[in-house]
Design an enzyme around this catalytic site. Sequence first.
Site, PDB file in Angstrom:
ATOM      1  CD  GLU A 296      33.923  37.131  45.099  1.00 14.48           C
ATOM      2  OE1 GLU A 296      33.941  36.413  44.119  1.00 14.48           O
ATOM      3  OE2 GLU A 296      33.739  38.269  44.652  1.00 14.48           O
TER       4      GLU A 296
ATOM      5  CE1 TYR B  85      44.792  36.116  25.705  1.00 11.72           C
ATOM      6  CE2 TYR B  85      46.598  36.356  26.458  1.00 11.72           C
ATOM      7  CZ  TYR B  85      45.847  35.666  25.738  1.00 11.72           C
ATOM      8  OH  TYR B  85      46.371  34.329  25.139  1.00 11.72           O
TER       9      TYR B  85
ATOM     10  CD  GLU C 129      47.825  17.923  60.161  1.00 11.54           C
ATOM     11  OE1 GLU C 129      46.360  17.857  59.928  1.00 11.54           O
ATOM     12  OE2 GLU C 129      48.314  16.917  59.897  1.00 11.54           O
TER      13      GLU C 129
ATOM     14  CB  SER D 107      47.534  41.803  28.639  1.00 12.07           C
ATOM     15  OG  SER D 107      47.359  41.631  30.198  1.00 12.07           O
TER      16      SER D 107
ATOM     17  CD  GLU E 163      45.301  16.475  55.879  1.00 10.33           C
ATOM     18  OE1 GLU E 163      46.282  16.680  56.613  1.00 10.33           O
ATOM     19  OE2 GLU E 163      44.392  15.808  56.275  1.00 10.33           O
TER      20      GLU E 163
ATOM     21  N   GLY F 257      40.187  31.823  36.309  1.00  9.88           N
ATOM     22  CA  GLY F 257      40.416  31.712  34.956  1.00  9.88           C
ATOM     23  C   GLY F 257      41.231  30.720  34.596  1.00  9.88           C
TER      24      GLY F 257
ATOM     25  CG  HIS G 270      31.204  39.528  38.775  1.00  8.90           C
ATOM     26  ND1 HIS G 270      30.169  38.933  39.697  1.00  8.90           N
ATOM     27  CD2 HIS G 270      31.634  40.463  39.834  1.00  8.90           C
ATOM     28  CE1 HIS G 270      30.177  39.224  40.757  1.00  8.90           C
ATOM     29  NE2 HIS G 270      31.003  40.292  40.841  1.00  8.90           N
TER      30      HIS G 270
ATOM     31  CG  ASP H 122      34.188  42.997  38.407  1.00  5.52           C
ATOM     32  OD1 ASP H 122      33.585  42.604  37.580  1.00  5.52           O
ATOM     33  OD2 ASP H 122      34.568  42.066  39.304  1.00  5.52           O
ATOM     34  CD  GLU H 123      39.026  46.651  40.363  1.00  7.23           C
ATOM     35  OE1 GLU H 123      38.132  45.866  40.548  1.00  7.23           O
ATOM     36  OE2 GLU H 123      40.193  46.424  40.360  1.00  7.23           O
TER      37      GLU H 123
HETATM   38  P1  NAD Z   1      42.205  40.151  35.525  1.00  9.53           P
HETATM   39  O1  NAD Z   1      42.537  41.157  36.630  1.00  9.53           O
HETATM   40  O2  NAD Z   1      42.868  39.042  35.422  1.00  9.53           O
HETATM   41  O3  NAD Z   1      42.431  40.939  34.073  1.00  9.53           O
HETATM   42  C1  NAD Z   1      43.319  41.953  33.934  1.00  9.53           C
HETATM   43  C2  NAD Z   1      43.430  42.082  32.475  1.00  9.53           C
HETATM   44  O4  NAD Z   1      42.617  43.556  32.045  1.00  9.53           O
HETATM   45  C3  NAD Z   1      44.784  42.416  32.004  1.00  9.53           C
HETATM   46  O5  NAD Z   1      44.710  41.877  30.528  1.00  9.53           O
HETATM   47  C4  NAD Z   1      44.782  43.879  31.790  1.00  9.53           C
HETATM   48  O6  NAD Z   1      45.783  44.379  30.733  1.00  9.53           O
HETATM   49  C5  NAD Z   1      43.421  44.311  31.285  1.00  9.53           C
HETATM   50  N1  NAD Z   1      43.174  45.572  31.692  1.00  9.53           N
HETATM   51  C6  NAD Z   1      43.232  46.327  32.789  1.00  9.53           C
HETATM   52  N2  NAD Z   1      42.901  47.561  32.472  1.00  9.53           N
HETATM   53  C7  NAD Z   1      42.677  47.691  31.391  1.00  9.53           C
HETATM   54  C8  NAD Z   1      42.300  49.016  30.692  1.00  9.53           C
HETATM   55  N3  NAD Z   1      41.877  50.042  31.154  1.00  9.53           N
HETATM   56  N4  NAD Z   1      41.957  48.870  29.416  1.00  9.53           N
HETATM   57  C9  NAD Z   1      42.117  47.450  28.733  1.00  9.53           C
HETATM   58  N5  NAD Z   1      42.501  46.436  29.560  1.00  9.53           N
HETATM   59  C10 NAD Z   1      42.746  46.559  30.647  1.00  9.53           C
HETATM   60  O7  NAD Z   1      40.640  40.143  35.673  1.00  9.53           O
HETATM   61  P2  NAD Z   1      39.861  38.807  35.992  1.00  9.53           P
HETATM   62  O8  NAD Z   1      39.998  38.583  37.317  1.00  9.53           O
HETATM   63  O9  NAD Z   1      40.065  37.956  34.603  1.00  9.53           O
HETATM   64  O10 NAD Z   1      38.459  39.558  36.055  1.00  9.53           O
HETATM   65  C11 NAD Z   1      37.573  39.682  34.682  1.00  9.53           C
HETATM   66  C12 NAD Z   1      36.339  39.616  34.892  1.00  9.53           C
HETATM   67  O11 NAD Z   1      35.948  38.088  35.009  1.00  9.53           O
HETATM   68  C13 NAD Z   1      35.763  40.178  36.296  1.00  9.53           C
HETATM   69  O12 NAD Z   1      34.226  40.661  35.816  1.00  9.53           O
HETATM   70  C14 NAD Z   1      35.447  39.132  37.245  1.00  9.53           C
HETATM   71  O13 NAD Z   1      34.687  39.487  38.025  1.00  9.53           O
HETATM   72  C15 NAD Z   1      35.239  38.147  36.256  1.00  9.53           C
HETATM   73  N6  NAD Z   1      35.630  36.939  36.889  1.00  9.53           N
HETATM   74  C16 NAD Z   1      36.842  36.462  37.267  1.00  9.53           C
HETATM   75  C17 NAD Z   1      37.104  35.315  37.902  1.00  9.53           C
HETATM   76  C18 NAD Z   1      38.650  35.034  38.111  1.00  9.53           C
HETATM   77  O14 NAD Z   1      38.907  33.891  37.920  1.00  9.53           O
HETATM   78  N7  NAD Z   1      39.793  35.895  38.208  1.00  9.53           N
HETATM   79  C19 NAD Z   1      36.256  34.384  38.139  1.00  9.53           C
HETATM   80  C20 NAD Z   1      34.721  34.802  37.605  1.00  9.53           C
HETATM   81  C21 NAD Z   1      34.509  35.869  36.887  1.00  9.53           C
HETATM   82 MG    MG Z   2      33.195  34.059  42.260  1.00  5.48          MG
END
Ligand code: NAD
Ligand code: MG
Length: 336
Positions: free
Chosen positions: A195, A25, A227, A53, A231, A134, A108, A83-84
């Site tokens: 990115e 979340y 600047e 969360s 901007e 997000g 992703h 992701d990691e």
């Molecule tokens: P984030 O870092 O915002 O998400 C963290 C969430 O994961 C939190 O709710 C945390 O409580 C939960 N969490 C962490 N460890 C956990 C565990 N062990 N068990 C259960 N929940 C756990 O993540 P994000 O940036 O939203 O990325 C999520 C996915 O979306 C990734 O695959 C990322 O590549 C993809 N993505 C992200 C964005 C972005 O805007 N951040 C854009 C496109 C794609």
């Molecule tokens: Mg991206």
Amino acid sequence: MATMYYAADCDLKNLEGKVVTIIGYGSQGHAHAKNLKDSGVHVVIGLRPEGKSWEVAKADGFDVLSVAEAAKKGDVVMILIPDELQAAVYEKEIAPNLKPGAALAFAHGFNIRYGYIKPPAGVDVFLAAPKGPGHTVRSQYVEGFGVPSLIAIEVDATGRAKETALAYLAGIGGARAGILETTFTEETETDLFGEQTVLCGGVVDLMRAGFEVLTEAGYSKEAAYFECVHELKLIIDLVNKFGVSGMDFSISDTAEYGQYVSGPRVVPLEQAKENMRGVLKDIQDGTFAKNWVAEHEAGRPLFTKKREEIQQHPMETTGKELREKMVWGRNDIDLV
Ligand code: NAD
Ligand code: MG
């Protein structure tokens, strides 16, 4: 032309009577969950009971369960934790609990593309990836619009993977802006490339270099921030809506002449492209993924040092002071 889908190609009925489980979340998780719920979809959230969360998702009115319990309920299980961390959580808590015929979804392609997650037979695997942060996925949806998104079907075990994925993308608002068909490989490699070279890597280093050159030459930090940082968005908003030519129409001819003569002095095109090809090669052959996973497993020494360095940079401290006094408009983004 690549295939695009819009609202007319999607049917939210394909999620009727189904449970969509959102694991995580955070940035994407809260946005997908809220948008789907507002689109009439039954959403359940899976989290660590001790995580921060948990209370946030509960306060937002969701059913919140452990990852394992939530995975059991999901007809679609969307993994939105970093992701990691996904491979370990998947292995322990999601894989043993997936319903037969469920769909496993990602925003992703990283873990599928590099083989850190290997889904079982009989499960659909799809990508539903908004091409934006997000918090913007949420703010755009609330505005009645959406973020352009990608769809990819890795495994179609049920014969209905695409209908499910399109319904999901309609539910988060992506269909309002357009859904581009791709593959996990293309999404992963182009996403990491974009990115690293342009959106985050390239642009932050450009802003920082500009800020440092001006302030080192004795100009005020505030002037340098306006600047070289603030901007940028005003310029990019024009590019976003009207293209580079439209932006050039709006700026002065003096600025446009400067763009042509000084741009290549700062970013020599052939050299920059050669450097970018090196980055692309590391993405394609898995070197970047391997290094990032190793960095995470080693406790993130470089990541932490760099993050602290940027947080303390005068560009950041100056920006913070100036932004606090600004009046922000209606389409505000909140970093909840
Ligand atoms: P984030 O870092 O915002 O998400 C963290 C969430 O994961 C939190 O709710 C945390 O409580 C939960 N969490 C962490 N460890 C956990 C565990 N062990 N068990 C259960 N929940 C756990 O993540 P994000 O940036 O939203 O990325 C999520 C996915 O979306 C990734 O695959 C990322 O590549 C993809 N993505 C992200 C964005 C972005 O805007 N951040 C854009 C496109 C794609
Ligand atoms: Mg991206």
